[in-house]
Design a protein around this motif. Structure first.
Motif, PDB file in Angstrom:
ATOM      1  N   LEU A 148       0.832  -1.210   0.000  1.00 43.31           N
ATOM      2  CA  LEU A 148       0.000   0.000   0.000  1.00 43.31           C
ATOM      3  C   LEU A 148       0.865   1.257   0.000  1.00 43.31           C
ATOM      4  CD1 LEU A 148      -2.740  -1.024   2.610  1.00 43.31           C
ATOM      5  CD2 LEU A 148      -3.016  -0.857   0.131  1.00 43.31           C
ATOM      6  N   VAL A 149       1.907   1.264   0.830  1.00 44.24           N
ATOM      7  CA  VAL A 149       2.799   2.421   0.923  1.00 44.24           C
ATOM      8  C   VAL A 149       3.514   2.651  -0.406  1.00 44.24           C
ATOM      9  CG1 VAL A 149       4.834   3.353   2.088  1.00 44.24           C
ATOM     10  CG2 VAL A 149       3.118   2.110   3.406  1.00 44.24           C
ATOM     11  N   VAL A 150       4.044   1.595  -0.982  1.00 44.48           N
ATOM     12  CA  VAL A 150       4.747   1.688  -2.265  1.00 44.48           C
ATOM     13  C   VAL A 150       3.817   2.216  -3.345  1.00 44.48           C
ATOM     14  CG1 VAL A 150       5.764   0.312  -4.135  1.00 44.48           C
ATOM     15  CG2 VAL A 150       6.494  -0.055  -1.773  1.00 44.48           C
ATOM     16  N   GLY A 151       2.583   1.741  -3.351  1.00 48.63           N
ATOM     17  CA  GLY A 151       1.626   2.174  -4.371  1.00 48.63           C
ATOM     18  C   GLY A 151       1.367   3.668  -4.325  1.00 48.63           C
ATOM     19  N   ILE A 152       1.208   4.229  -3.121  1.00 49.46           N
ATOM     20  CA  ILE A 152       0.952   5.670  -2.989  1.00 49.46           C
ATOM     21  C   ILE A 152       2.168   6.473  -3.423  1.00 49.46           C
ATOM     22  CG2 ILE A 152       0.477   7.528  -1.351  1.00 49.46           C
ATOM     23  CD1 ILE A 152      -1.163   5.471   0.275  1.00 49.46           C
ATOM     24  N   VAL A 153       3.360   6.099  -2.950  1.00 55.92           N
ATOM     25  CA  VAL A 153       4.579   6.848  -3.268  1.00 55.92           C
ATOM     26  C   VAL A 153       4.897   6.765  -4.754  1.00 55.92           C
ATOM     27  CG1 VAL A 153       7.077   6.968  -2.866  1.00 55.92           C
ATOM     28  CG2 VAL A 153       5.511   6.628  -0.942  1.00 55.92           C
ATOM     29  N   ALA A 154       4.598   5.647  -5.387  1.00 53.23           N
ATOM     30  CA  ALA A 154       4.901   5.471  -6.815  1.00 53.23           C
ATOM     31  C   ALA A 154       4.156   6.474  -7.691  1.00 53.23           C
ATOM     32  CB  ALA A 154       4.555   4.050  -7.247  1.00 53.23           C
ATOM     33  N   PHE A 155       3.002   6.960  -7.241  1.00 47.22           N
ATOM     34  CA  PHE A 155       2.238   7.929  -8.021  1.00 47.22           C
ATOM     35  C   PHE A 155       2.835   9.334  -7.983  1.00 47.22           C
ATOM     36  CE2 PHE A 155      -1.214   4.787  -8.008  1.00 47.22           C
ATOM     37  CZ  PHE A 155      -1.668   4.924  -9.304  1.00 47.22           C
ATOM     38  N   ILE A 333       4.315   6.671   4.239  1.00 44.56           N
ATOM     39  CA  ILE A 333       4.634   7.160   2.896  1.00 44.56           C
ATOM     40  C   ILE A 333       5.702   8.244   2.949  1.00 44.56           C
ATOM     41  CG2 ILE A 333       2.421   6.514   1.901  1.00 44.56           C
ATOM     42  CD1 ILE A 333       1.445   9.338   2.202  1.00 44.56           C
ATOM     43  N   SER A 334       5.738   9.027   4.030  1.00 51.05           N
ATOM     44  CA  SER A 334       6.780  10.056   4.129  1.00 51.05           C
ATOM     45  C   SER A 334       8.148   9.422   4.331  1.00 51.05           C
ATOM     46  CB  SER A 334       6.473  11.019   5.276  1.00 51.05           C
ATOM     47  OG  SER A 334       6.695  10.423   6.537  1.00 51.05           O
ATOM     48  N   LEU A 335       8.216   8.328   5.081  1.00 50.48           N
ATOM     49  CA  LEU A 335       9.503   7.673   5.320  1.00 50.48           C
ATOM     50  C   LEU A 335      10.029   7.000   4.056  1.00 50.48           C
ATOM     51  CD1 LEU A 335       8.913   6.120   8.862  1.00 50.48           C
ATOM     52  CD2 LEU A 335       9.987   8.290   8.274  1.00 50.48           C
ATOM     53  N   LEU A 336       9.128   6.394   3.273  1.00 58.59           N
ATOM     54  CA  LEU A 336       9.579   5.820   2.007  1.00 58.59           C
ATOM     55  C   LEU A 336       9.983   6.920   1.030  1.00 58.59           C
ATOM     56  CD1 LEU A 336      10.095   3.377   0.228  1.00 58.59           C
ATOM     57  CD2 LEU A 336       7.683   3.425  -0.449  1.00 58.59           C
ATOM     58  N   GLU A 337       9.283   8.042   1.056  1.00 57.10           N
ATOM     59  CA  GLU A 337       9.616   9.146   0.152  1.00 57.10           C
ATOM     60  C   GLU A 337      11.020   9.684   0.394  1.00 57.10           C
ATOM     61  OE1 GLU A 337       9.500  11.984  -2.785  1.00 57.10           O
ATOM     62  OE2 GLU A 337       8.248  10.212  -2.482  1.00 57.10           O
ATOM     63  N   VAL A 338      11.502   9.615   1.630  1.00 60.69           N
ATOM     64  CA  VAL A 338      12.864  10.085   1.937  1.00 60.69           C
ATOM     65  C   VAL A 338      13.888   9.345   1.077  1.00 60.69           C
ATOM     66  CG1 VAL A 338      14.658  10.159   3.712  1.00 60.69           C
ATOM     67  CG2 VAL A 338      12.315  10.814   4.282  1.00 60.69           C
ATOM     68  N   VAL A 339      13.810   8.029   1.050  1.00 61.82           N
ATOM     69  CA  VAL A 339      14.803   7.260   0.295  1.00 61.82           C
ATOM     70  C   VAL A 339      14.516   7.305  -1.205  1.00 61.82           C
ATOM     71  CG1 VAL A 339      15.519   5.772   2.173  1.00 61.82           C
ATOM     72  CG2 VAL A 339      13.519   5.131   0.842  1.00 61.82           C
TER      73      VAL A 339
END
Length: 460
Positions: A148-155, A333-339
């Motif tokens: 779910l997290v990957v899906g949101i950040v990928a957009f 999603i903010s933590l994944l967006e950092v990397v």
């Protein structure tokens, strides 16, 4: 290098930053840290830490992000301080580390949303948590949450993160507010309000005494135990030291007031934390549950067990765990967006590919935490007592002592404030905030690596 995205609106940035800050730190950790460390006494120290330490530290991260328009590592190179990239690397590592076990807890929340509908945990909340919190099922739930997290950040920023948080953050406020009103009607809730909102001022004291093992100094009194946990909780709940605020500020395209934005974010974040406390703590008192018990599974054992004994428990449980899930996603999603931000700023790979690749790596790092909750506790302790304060200390050192005057100029851009406001902020960063973070780090290291009483620290 891909063309860099920006926020579509100022409100989008604020809500995304609030979403980053408002997560499991507020709803999973905050109510139980408050209950464990004296209720309202902890709340007073926490509020002082949020506004006195967290707010100036957030401004330090915002200054670096907006000035550089780069990710948490490349920002230092863009600001002509290449040697300080290690500070950004610590922040990136911290966010990466935290998300690995945060996703495991997010998986638990997913399971409890479904379990509330069926009433699966009503027969025995403790045994239910033990069955789903570790092992193959926990691994599968961890995978679903990360997907779910990957899906949101990928957009991307505008179509993914901004649109998601514009829906998530207002939903969290509305649902928690409604649950707080509902909790007010529970018999015995008044005792919970007294515990949560009426501090014992006699507990707010700190004594300094000589210890037998010179040259150590003994800090006594209740504050000696409360301070490090309250300050670290402020960092955790404001999403500081994880690279998230530097990254989000780097997408600002304009001269908005960083003072106004940061104050809005801190107030909203604190309001949601207090609302969570107004739900959880009265609920525990109404059901005769001892505050602060349960460890990492406290939210899932104590609160879930309480839902089994109240009218409409399935409905209330579903709504409660749904808002916890939304909060967990908004932070994750903010933590994944950092990397991901670092990767797309530096490598010719698309955002979706980076989101999938890095999300998969974080999933693998989280497998020990999913397989055994003892590993999750160890990961959390390392983040809480070492990584977070060390990362914030690095940011403060750079902003206050290395960057200095340009940091003040960036802080004042978009405001009508005089230079004295910026100079006052710089003084706070260099002195009060700086020393408070050093104290927090020292106390955390002593607890983590030596097992000594955290109230014993060497003289500064």
């Amino acid at each position: 290098m891909s063309e860099r995205e920006t926020w579509a609106t100022r409100a989008g940035f604020i809500l995304a930053a609030v979403g980053s800050a408002v997560g499991l730190g507020n709803i999973w950790q905050f109510p139980f840290k408050t209950a464990e460390f004296g209720g309202a006494t902890f709340l007073v120290v926490y509020l002082a830490a949020v506004f006195g330490i967290g707010l100036p530290a957030m401004l330090a991260e915002f200054v670096i992000g907006r000035r550089s328009k780069r990710n948490t590592i490349s920002a230092f190179e863009r600001l002509d301080h290449k040697k300080w990239r290690f500070v950004g690397a610590i922040g990136l590592l911290t966010g990466f580390w935290i998300l690995s076990y945060y996703s495991v807890v997010g998986g638990w929340v997913l399971r409890y949303v479904g379990g509330s509908i069926t009433g699966a945990y009503f027969g025995g909340a403790e045994s239910y948590f033990g069955a789903i919190s570790a092992g193959p099922e926990a691994v599968a739930l961890h995978a679903i949450f990360m997907t779910l997290v990957v899906g949101i950040v990928a957009f991307g920023i505008e179509d993914g993160i901004e649109k998601a948080t514009k829906l998530m953050v207002p939903s969290i406020l509305v649902i928690l507010g409604a649950l707080a009103v509902w909790a007010f009607t529970l018999p015995g809730a008044s005792e919970g309000y007294g515990y949560f909102l009426s501090p014992d001022l006699s507990q707010l004291r700190l004594t300094v005494e000589s210890a037998p093992s010179f040259p150590w100094v003994s800090f006594g009194g209740p504050l000696a135990e409360i301070i490090p946990f309250a300050v670290s909780q402020a960092f955790f709940s404001l999403s500081l030291g994880m690279g998230a605020m530097i990254t989000y500020a780097s997408y600002i395209d304009g001269d908005e007031s960083l003072f106004g934005d940061s104050a809005t974010i801190v107030v909203f974040n604190t309001l949601i934390g207090i609302l969570a406390g107004l739900v959880v703590i009265p609920l525990l008192f109404a059901q005769g549950v001892e505050p602060g018990s349960g460890g990492a599974g406290a939210l899932f054992i104590s609160v879930a067990g309480a839902f089994a004994n109240i009218p409409l428990g399935r409905v209330v449980g579903f709504v409660f765990f749904l808002v916890v899930l939304v909060a967990a996603l908004s932070s994750a999603i903010s933590l994944l967006e950092v990397v991901v931000s670092y990767a797309i700023d530096n490598y010719a790979v698309s955002r979706p590919q980076m989101a999938v690749g890095l999300g998969g790596t974080i999933f693998l790092l989280g497998l020990p935490s999913a397989w055994d909750t003892a590993w999750l506790t160890w990961f959390d302790n390392l983040a809480y007592q070492l990584l977070l304060p060390a990362s914030v200390l690095g940011i403060l050192t750079f902003s206050g002592w290395v960057f200095g005057r340009p940091a003040v100029e960036e802080l004042l851009r978009g405001t009508n404030f005089g230079d004295s406001i910026g100079v006052t902020w710089l003084w706070l960063v260099r002195s009060v905030v700086f020393l408070a973070v050093i104290l927090t780090l020292v106390l955390g290291l002593l607890t983590l690596f030596t097992g000594q009483n955290p109230a014993i620290v060497p003289p500064l």
